[in-house]
Scaffold this motif. Structure first.
Motif, PDB file in Angstrom:
ATOM      1  N   ILE A  50      52.287  42.306  38.552  1.00 43.60           N
ATOM      2  CA  ILE A  50      51.232  41.691  37.741  1.00 43.60           C
ATOM      3  C   ILE A  50      51.072  42.445  36.429  1.00 43.60           C
ATOM      4  O   ILE A  50      50.909  41.845  35.354  1.00 43.60           O
ATOM      5  CB  ILE A  50      49.900  41.666  38.516  1.00 43.60           C
ATOM      6  CG1 ILE A  50      50.012  40.721  39.714  1.00 43.60           C
ATOM      7  CG2 ILE A  50      48.751  41.233  37.608  1.00 43.60           C
ATOM      8  CD1 ILE A  50      48.809  40.736  40.635  1.00 43.60           C
ATOM      9  N   PRO A  53      52.285  41.133  30.902  1.00 45.89           N
ATOM     10  CA  PRO A  53      52.134  41.250  29.434  1.00 45.89           C
ATOM     11  C   PRO A  53      53.415  41.710  28.746  1.00 45.89           C
ATOM     12  O   PRO A  53      53.736  41.249  27.646  1.00 45.89           O
ATOM     13  CB  PRO A  53      51.014  42.286  29.277  1.00 45.89           C
ATOM     14  CG  PRO A  53      50.222  42.175  30.530  1.00 45.89           C
ATOM     15  CD  PRO A  53      51.244  41.897  31.597  1.00 45.89           C
ATOM     16  N   LEU A  74      43.143  36.159  26.264  1.00 46.88           N
ATOM     17  CA  LEU A  74      43.413  35.714  27.630  1.00 46.88           C
ATOM     18  C   LEU A  74      43.935  36.875  28.477  1.00 46.88           C
ATOM     19  O   LEU A  74      43.512  37.055  29.632  1.00 46.88           O
ATOM     20  CB  LEU A  74      44.432  34.573  27.611  1.00 46.88           C
ATOM     21  CG  LEU A  74      44.885  34.039  28.983  1.00 46.88           C
ATOM     22  CD1 LEU A  74      43.690  33.471  29.744  1.00 46.88           C
ATOM     23  CD2 LEU A  74      45.972  32.990  28.823  1.00 46.88           C
ATOM     24  N   LEU A  75      44.827  37.670  27.908  1.00 50.01           N
ATOM     25  CA  LEU A  75      45.370  38.825  28.630  1.00 50.01           C
ATOM     26  C   LEU A  75      44.275  39.839  28.948  1.00 50.01           C
ATOM     27  O   LEU A  75      44.207  40.367  30.056  1.00 50.01           O
ATOM     28  CB  LEU A  75      46.477  39.489  27.807  1.00 50.01           C
ATOM     29  CG  LEU A  75      47.799  38.725  27.697  1.00 50.01           C
ATOM     30  CD1 LEU A  75      48.746  39.429  26.742  1.00 50.01           C
ATOM     31  CD2 LEU A  75      48.445  38.557  29.055  1.00 50.01           C
ATOM     32  N   SER A  86      41.099  39.218  29.258  1.00 47.41           N
ATOM     33  CA  SER A  86      40.223  38.626  30.273  1.00 47.41           C
ATOM     34  C   SER A  86      40.834  38.738  31.659  1.00 47.41           C
ATOM     35  O   SER A  86      40.138  39.041  32.638  1.00 47.41           O
ATOM     36  CB  SER A  86      39.956  37.149  29.939  1.00 47.41           C
ATOM     37  OG  SER A  86      39.290  37.019  28.710  1.00 47.41           O
ATOM     38  N   CYS A  87      42.145  38.519  31.753  1.00 45.80           N
ATOM     39  CA  CYS A  87      42.830  38.630  33.048  1.00 45.80           C
ATOM     40  C   CYS A  87      42.799  40.068  33.563  1.00 45.80           C
ATOM     41  O   CYS A  87      42.625  40.301  34.758  1.00 45.80           O
ATOM     42  CB  CYS A  87      44.269  38.150  32.918  1.00 45.80           C
ATOM     43  SG  CYS A  87      44.430  36.358  32.706  1.00 45.80           S
ATOM     44  N   ILE A  88      42.965  41.027  32.648  1.00 49.48           N
ATOM     45  CA  ILE A  88      42.893  42.435  33.040  1.00 49.48           C
ATOM     46  C   ILE A  88      41.509  42.754  33.575  1.00 49.48           C
ATOM     47  O   ILE A  88      41.353  43.389  34.633  1.00 49.48           O
ATOM     48  CB  ILE A  88      43.226  43.353  31.843  1.00 49.48           C
ATOM     49  CG1 ILE A  88      44.700  43.213  31.476  1.00 49.48           C
ATOM     50  CG2 ILE A  88      42.894  44.814  32.168  1.00 49.48           C
ATOM     51  CD1 ILE A  88      45.075  43.924  30.191  1.00 49.48           C
ATOM     52  N   LEU A 104      38.966  40.614  34.590  1.00 45.68           N
ATOM     53  CA  LEU A 104      38.422  39.791  35.666  1.00 45.68           C
ATOM     54  C   LEU A 104      39.324  39.671  36.896  1.00 45.68           C
ATOM     55  O   LEU A 104      38.849  39.312  37.970  1.00 45.68           O
ATOM     56  CB  LEU A 104      38.117  38.385  35.136  1.00 45.68           C
ATOM     57  CG  LEU A 104      37.134  38.329  33.955  1.00 45.68           C
ATOM     58  CD1 LEU A 104      36.979  36.902  33.460  1.00 45.68           C
ATOM     59  CD2 LEU A 104      35.781  38.902  34.349  1.00 45.68           C
ATOM     60  N   VAL A 105      40.604  39.983  36.737  1.00 41.60           N
ATOM     61  CA  VAL A 105      41.546  39.847  37.858  1.00 41.60           C
ATOM     62  C   VAL A 105      42.171  41.185  38.232  1.00 41.60           C
ATOM     63  O   VAL A 105      42.107  41.615  39.394  1.00 41.60           O
ATOM     64  CB  VAL A 105      42.660  38.821  37.534  1.00 41.60           C
ATOM     65  CG1 VAL A 105      43.641  38.721  38.697  1.00 41.60           C
ATOM     66  CG2 VAL A 105      42.066  37.463  37.212  1.00 41.60           C
ATOM     67  N   TYR A 106      42.778  41.846  37.240  1.00 45.94           N
ATOM     68  CA  TYR A 106      43.545  43.058  37.558  1.00 45.94           C
ATOM     69  C   TYR A 106      42.656  44.214  38.029  1.00 45.94           C
ATOM     70  O   TYR A 106      43.009  44.915  38.987  1.00 45.94           O
ATOM     71  CB  TYR A 106      44.351  43.495  36.336  1.00 45.94           C
ATOM     72  CG  TYR A 106      45.309  44.629  36.641  1.00 45.94           C
ATOM     73  CD1 TYR A 106      46.467  44.401  37.372  1.00 45.94           C
ATOM     74  CD2 TYR A 106      45.042  45.923  36.209  1.00 45.94           C
ATOM     75  CE1 TYR A 106      47.349  45.428  37.663  1.00 45.94           C
ATOM     76  CE2 TYR A 106      45.913  46.960  36.496  1.00 45.94           C
ATOM     77  CZ  TYR A 106      47.068  46.707  37.223  1.00 45.94           C
ATOM     78  OH  TYR A 106      47.920  47.742  37.520  1.00 45.94           O
ATOM     79  N   TRP A 159      42.206  41.685  48.025  1.00 44.33           N
ATOM     80  CA  TRP A 159      41.347  40.756  47.274  1.00 44.33           C
ATOM     81  C   TRP A 159      39.925  40.691  47.846  1.00 44.33           C
ATOM     82  O   TRP A 159      39.210  39.719  47.624  1.00 44.33           O
ATOM     83  CB  TRP A 159      41.977  39.366  47.223  1.00 44.33           C
ATOM     84  CG  TRP A 159      42.347  38.791  48.558  1.00 44.33           C
ATOM     85  CD1 TRP A 159      41.527  38.181  49.457  1.00 44.33           C
ATOM     86  CD2 TRP A 159      43.660  38.769  49.151  1.00 44.33           C
ATOM     87  NE1 TRP A 159      42.224  37.785  50.574  1.00 44.33           N
ATOM     88  CE2 TRP A 159      43.540  38.133  50.407  1.00 44.33           C
ATOM     89  CE3 TRP A 159      44.914  39.214  48.737  1.00 44.33           C
ATOM     90  CZ2 TRP A 159      44.634  37.940  51.241  1.00 44.33           C
ATOM     91  CZ3 TRP A 159      45.997  39.031  49.578  1.00 44.33           C
ATOM     92  CH2 TRP A 159      45.849  38.397  50.801  1.00 44.33           C
TER      93      TRP A 159
END
Length: 232
Positions: A37, A41, A65-66, A68-70, A72-74, A99
């Motif tokens: 994951i 990038p 977007l990257l 935000s993914c870092i 909120l997700v990563y 998760w």
């Protein structure tokens, strides 16, 4: 005066390896997944997918977007990885722990996101001032992600305060323990270089990531064991 716990890298790594051997395949897979994951990038910035080819607006949107993914997700997945390795030493590890912070309600999820983000921003801020303050902040807050993984509703500031207490008198030992993994990293670098010469770029990158995940699993198991010892 607080008593400083005495430990050696050899002792901690031996205990970490013992825990890792209980469920190596699962522990390795978790580290590998997070590394894959994290490589996304880098793929976007390769020549064939360079954001330079995009318009200025598209580039900004892609970067947002990257980020935000870092955030909120990563970061929640990283906390889940730490939680898994903490459970690994207690004989109750389960892959779904990766998760877990997405399934415990918005309060826990947002607390984890905020706490993890505060820690990394604090380290980055120290690094922007000078290299040495950044390094000091890194080791002072070293156990913050692990503390948050075990206490998800705790604030980032409180977790960093506890981490500073846990690492007091231990920061040089932490640095030395990390140095003991340099041999593994050097071996992985050599193997990755060889794979990059023999395999196509995309396949070579995936294989290199899989190779680097091996000492990564070992390292996380050792740090989890050290955390269990120092938190007392």
């Amino acid at each position: 005066m607080k008593k400083i716990m005495v430990w050696t890298s050899k002792e901690i790594k031996k205990k970490g390896l013992s825990c890792l051997n209980q469920n190596f395949a699962q522990a390795y897979l978790i580290v590998l997944l997070l590394r894959l994951i994290a490589d996304i990038p880098a793929l976007l910035f390769e020549q064939d997918y360079s954001i330079v080819r995009l318009t200025q607006t598209s580039s900004i949107l892609l970067i947002l977007l990257l980020l935000s993914c870092i955030l909120l997700v990563y970061l929640p997945l990283t906390a889940g990885k730490h939680a898994y390795y903490l459970d690994l030493g207690q004989d109750r590890a389960d892959f779904s722990t990766l998760w877990k912070f997405f399934t415990q309600g918005s309060k826990v999820y947002l607390s984890i996101v905020k706490g993890m983000a505060i820690r990394y921003l604090t380290v980055c801020a120290g690094g922007l001032i000078l290299i040495v303050p950044g390094i000091l902040q890194y080791y002072r807050t070293f156990f913050t992600p692990w503390i948050l993984a075990e206490n998800p509703e705790m604030s980032g500031a409180e977790a960093m305060r506890i981490s500073r207490d846990m690492t007091a008198g231990q920061r040089m030992n932490l640095f030395i323990m990390q140095l003991t993994f340099l041999g593994w990293i050097a071996l992985c670098f050599f193997l990755s270089y060889r794979f990059s010469l023999l395999l196509p770029t995309s396949i070579g990158r995936a294989v290199s990531t899989a190779v680097y995940a091996l000492p990564g699993a070992y390292y996380h198991a050792a740090v989890a064991e050290l955390y269990h010892q120092l938190k007392g």
